[in-house]
Design a protein around this motif. Structure first.
Motif, PDB file in Angstrom:
ATOM      1  N   ARG A 100      37.381  30.120  44.941  1.00 43.42           N
ATOM      2  CA  ARG A 100      37.861  28.890  45.568  1.00 43.42           C
ATOM      3  C   ARG A 100      37.548  27.673  44.703  1.00 43.42           C
ATOM      4  O   ARG A 100      38.391  26.776  44.548  1.00 43.42           O
ATOM      5  N   ILE A 101      36.353  27.618  44.131  1.00 36.75           N
ATOM      6  CA  ILE A 101      35.984  26.489  43.262  1.00 36.75           C
ATOM      7  C   ILE A 101      36.905  26.420  42.052  1.00 36.75           C
ATOM      8  O   ILE A 101      37.363  25.340  41.659  1.00 36.75           O
ATOM      9  N   MET A 102      37.211  27.570  41.466  1.00 36.34           N
ATOM     10  CA  MET A 102      38.130  27.575  40.332  1.00 36.34           C
ATOM     11  C   MET A 102      39.514  27.069  40.747  1.00 36.34           C
ATOM     12  O   MET A 102      40.142  26.284  40.023  1.00 36.34           O
ATOM     13  N   GLU A 103      39.978  27.496  41.895  1.00 38.75           N
ATOM     14  CA  GLU A 103      41.300  27.059  42.336  1.00 38.75           C
ATOM     15  C   GLU A 103      41.305  25.578  42.718  1.00 38.75           C
ATOM     16  O   GLU A 103      42.311  24.883  42.535  1.00 38.75           O
ATOM     17  N   GLU A 104      40.186  25.071  43.218  1.00 35.21           N
ATOM     18  CA  GLU A 104      40.073  23.631  43.461  1.00 35.21           C
ATOM     19  C   GLU A 104      40.135  22.854  42.151  1.00 35.21           C
ATOM     20  O   GLU A 104      40.774  21.794  42.072  1.00 35.21           O
ATOM     21  N   ALA A 105      39.482  23.379  41.124  1.00 38.29           N
ATOM     22  CA  ALA A 105      39.546  22.738  39.806  1.00 38.29           C
ATOM     23  C   ALA A 105      40.976  22.733  39.283  1.00 38.29           C
ATOM     24  O   ALA A 105      41.457  21.717  38.760  1.00 38.29           O
ATOM     25  N   HIS A 106      41.669  23.866  39.406  1.00 37.09           N
ATOM     26  CA  HIS A 106      43.063  23.941  38.970  1.00 37.09           C
ATOM     27  C   HIS A 106      43.913  22.911  39.716  1.00 37.09           C
ATOM     28  O   HIS A 106      44.763  22.240  39.117  1.00 37.09           O
ATOM     29  N   ALA A 107      43.701  22.772  41.018  1.00 35.72           N
ATOM     30  CA  ALA A 107      44.480  21.833  41.825  1.00 35.72           C
ATOM     31  C   ALA A 107      44.243  20.390  41.392  1.00 35.72           C
ATOM     32  O   ALA A 107      45.110  19.526  41.584  1.00 35.72           O
ATOM     33  N   GLN A 108      43.067  20.135  40.776  1.00 34.58           N
ATOM     34  CA  GLN A 108      42.761  18.793  40.297  1.00 34.58           C
ATOM     35  C   GLN A 108      43.124  18.610  38.819  1.00 34.58           C
ATOM     36  O   GLN A 108      42.782  17.595  38.218  1.00 34.58           O
ATOM     37  N   GLY A 109      43.816  19.591  38.256  1.00 34.47           N
ATOM     38  CA  GLY A 109      44.308  19.455  36.892  1.00 34.47           C
ATOM     39  C   GLY A 109      43.368  19.915  35.810  1.00 34.47           C
ATOM     40  O   GLY A 109      43.627  19.674  34.623  1.00 34.47           O
ATOM     41  N   LEU A 110      42.275  20.578  36.178  1.00 34.37           N
ATOM     42  CA  LEU A 110      41.342  21.096  35.183  1.00 34.37           C
ATOM     43  C   LEU A 110      41.682  22.552  34.860  1.00 34.37           C
ATOM     44  O   LEU A 110      41.895  23.360  35.759  1.00 34.37           O
ATOM     45  N   ARG A 111      41.731  22.885  33.583  1.00 31.77           N
ATOM     46  CA  ARG A 111      41.885  24.289  33.179  1.00 31.77           C
ATOM     47  C   ARG A 111      40.510  24.948  33.185  1.00 31.77           C
ATOM     48  O   ARG A 111      39.472  24.298  32.996  1.00 31.77           O
ATOM     49  N   THR A 112      40.494  26.261  33.382  1.00 38.32           N
ATOM     50  CA  THR A 112      39.241  27.007  33.409  1.00 38.32           C
ATOM     51  C   THR A 112      39.431  28.339  32.690  1.00 38.32           C
ATOM     52  O   THR A 112      40.551  28.735  32.366  1.00 38.32           O
ATOM     53  N   THR A 113      38.340  29.032  32.477  1.00 40.24           N
ATOM     54  CA  THR A 113      38.391  30.404  31.982  1.00 40.24           C
ATOM     55  C   THR A 113      37.800  31.326  33.056  1.00 40.24           C
ATOM     56  O   THR A 113      37.189  30.867  34.019  1.00 40.24           O
ATOM     57  N   ALA A 114      37.996  32.619  32.884  1.00 40.98           N
ATOM     58  CA  ALA A 114      37.413  33.611  33.787  1.00 40.98           C
ATOM     59  C   ALA A 114      36.686  34.651  32.948  1.00 40.98           C
ATOM     60  O   ALA A 114      37.138  35.009  31.858  1.00 40.98           O
ATOM     61  N   THR A 115      35.549  35.108  33.458  1.00 42.27           N
ATOM     62  CA  THR A 115      34.755  36.100  32.729  1.00 42.27           C
ATOM     63  C   THR A 115      34.447  37.289  33.630  1.00 42.27           C
ATOM     64  O   THR A 115      34.640  37.245  34.847  1.00 42.27           O
ATOM     65  N   MET A 116      33.948  38.338  33.009  1.00 39.54           N
ATOM     66  CA  MET A 116      33.390  39.460  33.756  1.00 39.54           C
ATOM     67  C   MET A 116      32.241  40.040  32.949  1.00 39.54           C
ATOM     68  O   MET A 116      32.423  40.446  31.794  1.00 39.54           O
ATOM     69  N   MET A 117      31.047  40.048  33.534  1.00 45.88           N
ATOM     70  CA  MET A 117      29.908  40.729  32.927  1.00 45.88           C
ATOM     71  C   MET A 117      29.757  42.072  33.637  1.00 45.88           C
ATOM     72  O   MET A 117      29.519  42.121  34.849  1.00 45.88           O
ATOM     73  N   PHE A 118      29.904  43.152  32.899  1.00 49.23           N
ATOM     74  CA  PHE A 118      29.897  44.472  33.519  1.00 49.23           C
ATOM     75  C   PHE A 118      28.908  45.394  32.827  1.00 49.23           C
ATOM     76  O   PHE A 118      28.480  45.145  31.698  1.00 49.23           O
ATOM     77  N   GLY A 119      28.519  46.449  33.549  1.00 49.21           N
ATOM     78  CA  GLY A 119      27.578  47.414  32.990  1.00 49.21           C
ATOM     79  C   GLY A 119      26.178  47.236  33.533  1.00 49.21           C
ATOM     80  O   GLY A 119      25.204  47.609  32.868  1.00 49.21           O
ATOM     81  N   HIS A 120      26.031  46.709  34.734  1.00 57.49           N
ATOM     82  CA  HIS A 120      24.688  46.557  35.326  1.00 57.49           C
ATOM     83  C   HIS A 120      24.580  47.434  36.573  1.00 57.49           C
ATOM     84  O   HIS A 120      24.286  48.619  36.444  1.00 57.49           O
ATOM     85  N   GLU A 121      24.872  46.894  37.776  1.00 65.10           N
ATOM     86  CA  GLU A 121      24.698  47.704  38.978  1.00 65.10           C
ATOM     87  C   GLU A 121      26.000  47.908  39.748  1.00 65.10           C
ATOM     88  O   GLU A 121      25.997  48.306  40.901  1.00 65.10           O
ATOM     89  N   GLU A 122      27.127  47.637  39.081  1.00 66.22           N
ATOM     90  CA  GLU A 122      28.424  47.837  39.722  1.00 66.22           C
ATOM     91  C   GLU A 122      28.941  49.246  39.467  1.00 66.22           C
ATOM     92  O   GLU A 122      28.487  49.936  38.551  1.00 66.22           O
ATOM     93  N   GLU A 123      29.907  49.650  40.279  1.00 67.24           N
ATOM     94  CA  GLU A 123      30.635  50.895  40.062  1.00 67.24           C
ATOM     95  C   GLU A 123      31.898  50.594  39.254  1.00 67.24           C
ATOM     96  O   GLU A 123      32.384  49.457  39.261  1.00 67.24           O
ATOM     97  N   PRO A 124      32.457  51.599  38.553  1.00 65.38           N
ATOM     98  CA  PRO A 124      33.683  51.335  37.788  1.00 65.38           C
ATOM     99  C   PRO A 124      34.795  50.702  38.603  1.00 65.38           C
ATOM    100  O   PRO A 124      35.503  49.808  38.118  1.00 65.38           O
TER     101      PRO A 124
END
Length: 367
Positions: A195-219
């Motif tokens: 939601r915060i990212m989409e609020e930033a987009h709505a205000q004209g700010l570009r953003t990036t997205a990341t994913m940190m994987f390989g800790h306690e998540e499942e595939p």
């Protein structure tokens, strides 16, 4: 599998079940070939971009105590710091001298710094230096909202007015709350992050997205993360405000952290990278991670869907605190890209390219 990969390479949108089948069963080289075809369809020119910037951690004080973080210090720790404007200015001056176009600023969740402190920092930078400020990931924005009593949209508006240019995709980890509750229970939820990212987009700010994987998540949690980002980008693009410029997946580094996990192999990383390119059909740029995987695997990743070599990272502290210390100059990045068969180009955050004359001048100054 071949038919599914061919359809994806031609632009067919993957559903979850198909993505799951490809992730589990597709041949690695077939997956790479399909991802590279998508990359070439989006970017037919043989160019690999990168940004010259510096990661500035304005403070290491944090009350989150995320189990994967080896960098933070709790309030009162003798190693705590908060940078002064003078210290920040010196780092920016060094970045500009090296041809840098932006700074990435992130810090912990400091319990005692008011929102005005961050506004003053942004105003000082913007009033002094000609540089793009890429700063404050969604968990930081959520923290600022909590301590100020404002909504996250109001916080973004105030930071933008003070000089914020774009928002990095940090703090995403895995966008599945069952995982977040284990590794970063004091951070914003997956829904809040999006939601915060989409609020930033709505205000004209570009953003990036990341994913940190390989800790306690499942595939499958990695797949859920990808689909959550894709759906978020769909919503922002419907509003015609730009959205995410790039996706950056990187592997968890367990050393010096409170999570006992094995380091993922390069094959596991490349598989996720290629799948990211296939699933995220609405995000143009996929960034490789030489910081965590090293330069040779980053070169190989350019044939697994990656089209961007990330940042020179003149300074980087968080991953280094977890025991990883790869370093590359812009000349080394140029050489790696060239020897992989591509043409290197310096870019800005929005992926517009820096004029080559300006890049050449910076290279000459360094020489």
């Amino acid at each position: 599998m071949d038919g599914l990969l061919d359809a994806a390479a031609k632009g067919a949108r993957l559903d979850f079940d198909t993505a799951q089948a490809l992730y589990r069963h597709a041949d690695l080289h077939g997956l790479a070939h399909a991802a590279h075809r998508v990359r070439l369809r989006k970017h037919p020119e043989p160019i690999v971009t990168y940004v010259v910037d510096r990661n500035i951690n304005y403070s290491n004080v944090c009350v989150c105590a995320c189990r994967f973080c080896a960098y933070f210090r709790p309030p009162g720790n003798p190693d705590c710091f908060v940078l002064s404007h003078e210290q920040i200015g010196k780092k920016i001056e060094e970045t500009l001298e090296l041809g840098g176009t932006q700074i990435l600023m992130q810090g912990g969740h400091h319990p005692d710094l008011p929102l005005s402190w961050y506004e003053d920092m942004l105003a000082f930078i913007k009033g002094t230096y000609p540089i793009h400020i890429h700063a404050f990931s969604p968990p930081e924005v959520a923290h600022f909202a909590k301590i100020s009593g404002l909504s996250t949209a109001q916080v973004i508006a105030r930071l933008k007015a003070a000089g914020l240019d774009s928002i990095p995709g940090g703090g995403a980890e895995i966008l599945v709350d069952a995982v977040r509750s284990k590794v970063s229970p004091n951070k914003c939820s997956a829904r809040q992050w999006l939601r915060i990212m989409e609020e930033a987009h709505a205000q004209g700010l570009r953003t990036t997205a990341t994913m940190m994987f390989g800790h306690e998540e499942e595939p499958d949690d990695r797949l859920r993360h990808l689909f959550a980002v894709r759906e978020s980008q769909d919503r922002s693009l419907r509003g015609a405000r730009g959205g995410y410029t790039a996706f950056i997946p990187w592997t968890f580094q367990p050393e010096n952290t409170n999570i006992a996990a094995r380091k993922l192999t390069s094959v596991e990383y490349l598989r996720v990278l290629a799948l990211s390119r296939l699933v995220l059909d609405n995000i143009d740029n996929v960034q490789v991670s030489w910081v965590t995987m090293g330069p040779k695997i980053a070169q190989l990743a350019l044939f697994f869907g990656g089209n961007d070599f990330g940042s020179t990272m003149i300074e980087e502290n968080v991953v280094r605190a977890a025991g990883v210390s790869f370093r590359l100059s812009r000349q080394e990045i140029d050489r790696l890209v060239l020897t992989a068969g591509f043409t290197p180009r310096q870019r800005r955050m929005d992926y517009s390219q820096v004029p080559q004359a300006q890049t050449a001048a910076a290279q000459e100054a360094l020489a």
